[in-house]
Design a protein around this motif. Structure first.
Motif, PDB file in Angstrom:
ATOM      1  N   ILE A 593       0.842  -1.208   0.000  1.00 27.07           N
ATOM      2  CA  ILE A 593       0.000   0.000   0.000  1.00 27.07           C
ATOM      3  C   ILE A 593       0.874   1.254   0.000  1.00 27.07           C
ATOM      4  N   LYS A 594       1.940   1.197   0.817  1.00 26.81           N
ATOM      5  CA  LYS A 594       2.823   2.348   0.992  1.00 26.81           C
ATOM      6  C   LYS A 594       3.442   2.794  -0.329  1.00 26.81           C
ATOM      7  N   TYR A 595       3.853   1.804  -1.191  1.00 28.92           N
ATOM      8  CA  TYR A 595       4.572   2.141  -2.408  1.00 28.92           C
ATOM      9  C   TYR A 595       3.692   2.065  -3.662  1.00 28.92           C
ATOM     10  N   THR A 596       2.367   2.098  -3.484  1.00 31.32           N
ATOM     11  CA  THR A 596       1.434   2.057  -4.610  1.00 31.32           C
ATOM     12  C   THR A 596       0.753   3.413  -4.753  1.00 31.32           C
ATOM     13  N   GLU A 597       0.642   3.866  -5.989  1.00 28.94           N
ATOM     14  CA  GLU A 597       0.033   5.173  -6.253  1.00 28.94           C
ATOM     15  C   GLU A 597      -1.486   5.116  -6.073  1.00 28.94           C
ATOM     16  N   GLY A 621       2.908  -0.840  -8.081  1.00 34.00           N
ATOM     17  CA  GLY A 621       3.415   0.443  -7.630  1.00 34.00           C
ATOM     18  C   GLY A 621       4.716   0.860  -8.269  1.00 34.00           C
ATOM     19  N   VAL A 622       5.573   1.538  -7.490  1.00 37.93           N
ATOM     20  CA  VAL A 622       6.781   2.160  -8.038  1.00 37.93           C
ATOM     21  C   VAL A 622       7.903   1.171  -8.273  1.00 37.93           C
ATOM     22  N   GLY A 623       7.842  -0.038  -7.671  1.00 34.24           N
ATOM     23  CA  GLY A 623       8.908  -1.015  -7.849  1.00 34.24           C
ATOM     24  C   GLY A 623      10.115  -0.714  -6.971  1.00 34.24           C
ATOM     25  N   ILE A 624      11.066  -1.648  -6.980  1.00 33.54           N
ATOM     26  CA  ILE A 624      12.263  -1.525  -6.134  1.00 33.54           C
ATOM     27  C   ILE A 624      13.454  -1.220  -7.023  1.00 33.54           C
ATOM     28  N   PRO A 625      14.201  -0.132  -6.757  1.00 35.13           N
ATOM     29  CA  PRO A 625      15.402   0.165  -7.558  1.00 35.13           C
ATOM     30  C   PRO A 625      16.410  -0.967  -7.477  1.00 35.13           C
ATOM     31  N   LYS A 626      17.134  -1.215  -8.582  1.00 33.72           N
ATOM     32  CA  LYS A 626      18.112  -2.307  -8.613  1.00 33.72           C
ATOM     33  C   LYS A 626      19.170  -2.131  -7.543  1.00 33.72           C
ATOM     34  N   LYS A 644       3.017   8.681  -0.641  1.00 35.77           N
ATOM     35  CA  LYS A 644       2.427   9.858   0.014  1.00 35.77           C
ATOM     36  C   LYS A 644       3.229  10.235   1.254  1.00 35.77           C
ATOM     37  N   LYS A 645       4.549  10.041   1.147  1.00 39.21           N
ATOM     38  CA  LYS A 645       5.491  10.400   2.216  1.00 39.21           C
ATOM     39  C   LYS A 645       5.306   9.558   3.467  1.00 39.21           C
ATOM     40  N   GLU A 646       4.721   8.326   3.324  1.00 40.14           N
ATOM     41  CA  GLU A 646       4.587   7.457   4.484  1.00 40.14           C
ATOM     42  C   GLU A 646       5.970   7.030   4.970  1.00 40.14           C
ATOM     43  N   LYS A 647       6.098   6.831   6.269  1.00 37.64           N
ATOM     44  CA  LYS A 647       7.379   6.439   6.852  1.00 37.64           C
ATOM     45  C   LYS A 647       7.319   5.003   7.358  1.00 37.64           C
ATOM     46  N   GLY A 648       8.491   4.379   7.481  1.00 36.38           N
ATOM     47  CA  GLY A 648       8.594   3.025   8.038  1.00 36.38           C
ATOM     48  C   GLY A 648       9.764   2.943   8.988  1.00 36.38           C
ATOM     49  N   SER A 649       9.860   1.824   9.691  1.00 37.46           N
ATOM     50  CA  SER A 649      10.936   1.663  10.679  1.00 37.46           C
ATOM     51  C   SER A 649      12.212   1.120  10.065  1.00 37.46           C
ATOM     52  N   GLY A 650      12.105   0.420   8.934  1.00 41.81           N
ATOM     53  CA  GLY A 650      13.282  -0.237   8.369  1.00 41.81           C
ATOM     54  C   GLY A 650      13.482  -1.640   8.890  1.00 41.81           C
ATOM     55  N   GLU A 672      10.137  -4.773 -11.003  1.00 38.31           N
ATOM     56  CA  GLU A 672      10.562  -3.993 -12.162  1.00 38.31           C
ATOM     57  C   GLU A 672      10.263  -2.542 -11.822  1.00 38.31           C
ATOM     58  N   GLU A 673      11.308  -1.700 -11.807  1.00 39.83           N
ATOM     59  CA  GLU A 673      11.118  -0.319 -11.394  1.00 39.83           C
ATOM     60  C   GLU A 673      10.099   0.372 -12.301  1.00 39.83           C
ATOM     61  N   GLY A 674       9.071   0.940 -11.657  1.00 45.90           N
ATOM     62  CA  GLY A 674       8.001   1.589 -12.397  1.00 45.90           C
ATOM     63  C   GLY A 674       6.874   0.660 -12.794  1.00 45.90           C
ATOM     64  N   GLU A 675       7.075  -0.667 -12.613  1.00 50.68           N
ATOM     65  CA  GLU A 675       6.066  -1.652 -13.022  1.00 50.68           C
ATOM     66  C   GLU A 675       5.372  -2.289 -11.817  1.00 50.68           C
ATOM     67  N   GLY A 676       6.031  -2.331 -10.662  1.00 49.29           N
ATOM     68  CA  GLY A 676       5.429  -2.954  -9.493  1.00 49.29           C
ATOM     69  C   GLY A 676       6.310  -4.041  -8.899  1.00 49.29           C
ATOM     70  N   THR A 677       5.843  -4.625  -7.802  1.00 49.96           N
ATOM     71  CA  THR A 677       6.620  -5.631  -7.059  1.00 49.96           C
ATOM     72  C   THR A 677       5.703  -6.765  -6.619  1.00 49.96           C
ATOM     73  N   THR A 678       6.219  -7.994  -6.648  1.00 56.63           N
ATOM     74  CA  THR A 678       5.508  -9.150  -6.111  1.00 56.63           C
ATOM     75  C   THR A 678       6.409  -9.841  -5.095  1.00 56.63           C
TER      76      THR A 678
END
Length: 686
Positions: A593-597, A621-626, A644-650, A672-678
């Motif tokens: 949810i956090k990384y989905t537009e 969503g935005v996907g994970i950078p390589k 939306k600038k949501e924060k996480g603990s890491g 895939e960056e820009g395509e989403g993540t599974t």
């Protein structure tokens, strides 16, 4: 006349000769070849062939043909090699050495760039090996064939079959105790590791190949190892050192093949100079190499020079020239059968078309390359490849240990011989040996203690960093919503807010507090794990109600971002810990949810295997950078803001990985960056 029967006759120049004379000439030719004296090799082999033909000694003719083809391959005079081997296969089809001719025919096809036709020829040669009598000759031939097949599968992009054949080659090469064969094998294996970007292992095998080739004075393999070491150093951007090795390999080439232009070396120098930014000199080298490759009809050289010239012209802004070069390279890649070559050619073509603004062509090439890349990527194949590499690495370590054991054995033998000659020195030697053993043991214990202390220090530093991260989160991220609540209460108390403003502020603070509740749960789970070890309860867990409950708890975040949050789970039951399972999927769903537009979707689905259940959490969503892919499971301090600038603990994903593995499962992702993540979580069935 049966093969091997001694035959007497008279040569065309009038001298009396027999089969022994021919055999001596062939032996001399082989000796010349082992010393890389190729002109002398050809002269002796041609003379042996001529005399064998005069006295109708077919076995001598056959053996001479094998030596000639092999030598012309080394000299890259492929048309001569092809002509001789085709004629020999027709004339000596019933010979007990026919398998050697098929091996050489496959080598000629491969060097001509025709790897598609080379593969069945080499497979046929390997099948023929069954008829070879047991012994070192058979082991050597089988090792050579597996090595050649490994190179072809590497060009096809099938690294699983490539490493599988390298393993078999090592097995048979070791059985035959053939240093010359191991030299070639190590050289090709170094190339394979270089292609998978495992540079340390690549360097180990290439340096081993160079060392052995020098020890047995094999100039051809010394040249190959020097050239490939230069390419490895170039890929690691050690350009000056690479150029030194290129000079060494060119010197060896001129000694071995004085009548053949060094197209490969000139090409690789050009690539290095391009990467160094010396474009004018690089262009000159690449154009020279292209002309050389055309003059000797070397398809691979023609392809790679067009490819590199396209890259160079693209870097220097000569766009049309870049397109012209890659359009000449593409048909060569398509015709070669090498998926690896086709892949790099398509990528360069797409880049050139995009740079020129020819987006329709760029898109078509991109689509073709995507299909090709998908065909080369398979999770199970990667798993098999990893297993093969592990086996290969074990073989390498065993070889190192064997060399150490041999050296130790030789040293013990020398000591034993001295004991026989000088009995009085036995006690002194034993005493010294005992002292050395004790000293080594103490040194080993001291080193082990130092390593353990260093490990403890590293662990404490990691915990200290994590502690600092926790305090930062508590002092900053978790304090923010509480401060906001306090501010709202002050405004309410002073009657400065009307109903609508108050409702809006309360909704925003409510979302912030709920997000931070997730953070607190991660921190508490992490702290419990670090301080006392979180106890895992092995029980039956019904996935559908548990994940539906998690979805319900996260639905307010999804609604706020207008995200569709759905689940298609069946009534799967796993064996694991309920709380740990809840933490895993709360983190994965909240992250999705956090990384989905806004307006996109998050879907939870499952698939059952015989002994496990795989649960997928998919977003678009935005996907994970390589550059972040390697650290998201391993870092307890890595975190990024959501859409939306949501924060996480890491801590969330590292906790999810740890809990999954402690329950006997595994977790991985595709992105895939820009395509989403599974994300995939595999857990054992109850």
């Amino acid at each position: 006349m049966s093969l091997g029967t001694q035959v007497f006759g008279q040569s065309s120049d009038g001298g009396k000769v027999d089969t022994t004379f021919v055999q001596n000439l062939l032996q001399q030719a082989r000796a010349y070849k082992s010393e890389s004296k190729l002109d002398s090799t050809i002269y002796a082999a041609q003379k042996a062939e001529r005399i064998a033909k005069d006295i109708q000694y077919s076995k001598g003719q056959h053996s001479a043909a094998i030596i000639l083809v092999d030598t012309y391959i080394d000299r890259q005079e492929l048309q001569k090699a092809d002509s001789i081997v085709n004629k020999a296969i027709q004339e000596f089809s019933e010979s007990d050495q026919i398998h050697q001719l098929y091996k050489l025919k496959g080598g000629v096809l491969y060097d001509q760039g025709n790897i598609i036709d080379a593969l069945p020829v080499l497979k046929k040669a390997l099948e023929m090996a069954e008829d070879i009598p047991e012994g070192s000759e058979k082991s050597r031939f089988i090792a050579e064939m597996h090595q050649n097949l490994a190179s072809i599968y590497q060009d096809f992009g099938n690294m699983n079959l490539s490493f599988e054949n390298y393993l078999k080659a090592i097995e048979f090469a070791t059985a035959s105790s053939d240093s010359a064969l191991l030299t070639i094998l190590y050289n090709n294996l170094g190339n394979a590791y270089q292609e998978t970007k495992e540079y340390e292992k690549a360097r180990y095998y290439l340096e081993a190949s160079l060392r052995i080739s020098r020890s047995i004075n094999n100039k051809i393999d010394e040249y190959r190892a020097s050239l490939n070491l230069a390419n490895l150093l170039r890929d690691q951007e050690e350009f000056e050192q690479a150029l030194v090795y290129y000079e060494q390999s060119e010197s060896l080439w001129k000694e071995l093949r004085p009548n053949t232009p060094p197209a490969i070396i000139v090409h690789n120098k050009g690539v290095s100079l391009r990467k160094m930014g010396r474009f004018e000199v690089a262009e000159d080298y690449l154009l020279r190499s292209l002309e050389m490759s055309k003059s000797i009809q070397l398809p691979q050289g023609i392809f790679f020079n067009h490819l590199e010239l396209s890259r160079l012209y693209g870097q220097t802004g000569r766009i049309e020239a870049s397109i012209s070069q890659i359009e000449q390279a593409l048909p060569l890649a398509e015709g070669s059968g090498s998926l690896t070559a086709l892949n790099v050619a398509q990528q360069q073509a797409q880049s050139a078309y995009a740079q020129a603004g020819k987006y329709e062509k760029a898109y078509k090439i991109l689509a073709d390359n995507k299909a090709l890349t998908d065909s080369l990527t398979n999770i199970e194949k990667e798993k098999e490849l990893s297993q093969l590499k592990s086996t290969l690495e074990l073989s390498r370590q065993q070889e190192v240990n064997q060399l150490l054991e041999e050296k130790q054995s030789q040293q013990e033998q020398r000591i034993f011989s001295q004991n026989i000659l000088i009995a009085a020195s036995v006690l002194i030697i034993l005493l010294i040996a005992a002292l050395l053993v004790m000293s080594r043991k103490r040194a080993s214990e001291k080193q082990q203690l130092l390593e353990e202390l260093q490990d403890r220090k590293d662990e404490l530093e990691q915990l200290n960093q994590a502690k600092d991260r926790v305090f930062a989160i508590v002092s900053h991220d978790l304090r923010s919503p509480l401060t906001s609540v306090q501010g709202v209460l002050e405004l309410v108390k002073d009657e400065l807010l009307d109903g609508n403003d108050l409702k809006k502020l309360v909704e925003e603070i409510d979302v912030s507090i709920k997000e931070n509740v997730d953070v607190i749960e991660d921190l508490l789970a992490w702290a419990k794990e670090q301080l006392s070890g979180m106890k895992m309860v092995s029980e039956k867990v019904e996935l559908k109600p548990l994940i539906n409950d998690v979805i319900q708890s996260q639905s307010f975040l999804a609604i706020r971002k207008d995200i569709s949050l759905t689940s298609t789970l069946d009534d799967e039951i796993i064996k694991g810990d309920t709380n740990a399972t809840r933490i895993i999927f709360r983190n994965l769903i909240s992250n999705a949810i956090k990384y989905t537009e806004k307006g996109d979707s998050v879907e939870v689905s499952s698939k059952q295997n015989d002994n496990s259940v795989i649960i997928k959490v998919k977003d678009n969503g935005v996907g994970i950078p390589k550059e972040s892919a390697q650290k998201i499971f391993n870092s307890k301090t890595w975190s990024t803001e959501g859409t939306k600038k949501e924060k996480g603990s890491g801590f969330g994903l590292s906790l999810s990985k740890e809990f999954t593995e402690r329950m006997g499962g595994r977790i991985w992702f595709e992105s895939e960056e820009g395509e989403g993540t599974t994300f995939f979580v595999e857990l054992p069935k109850a």
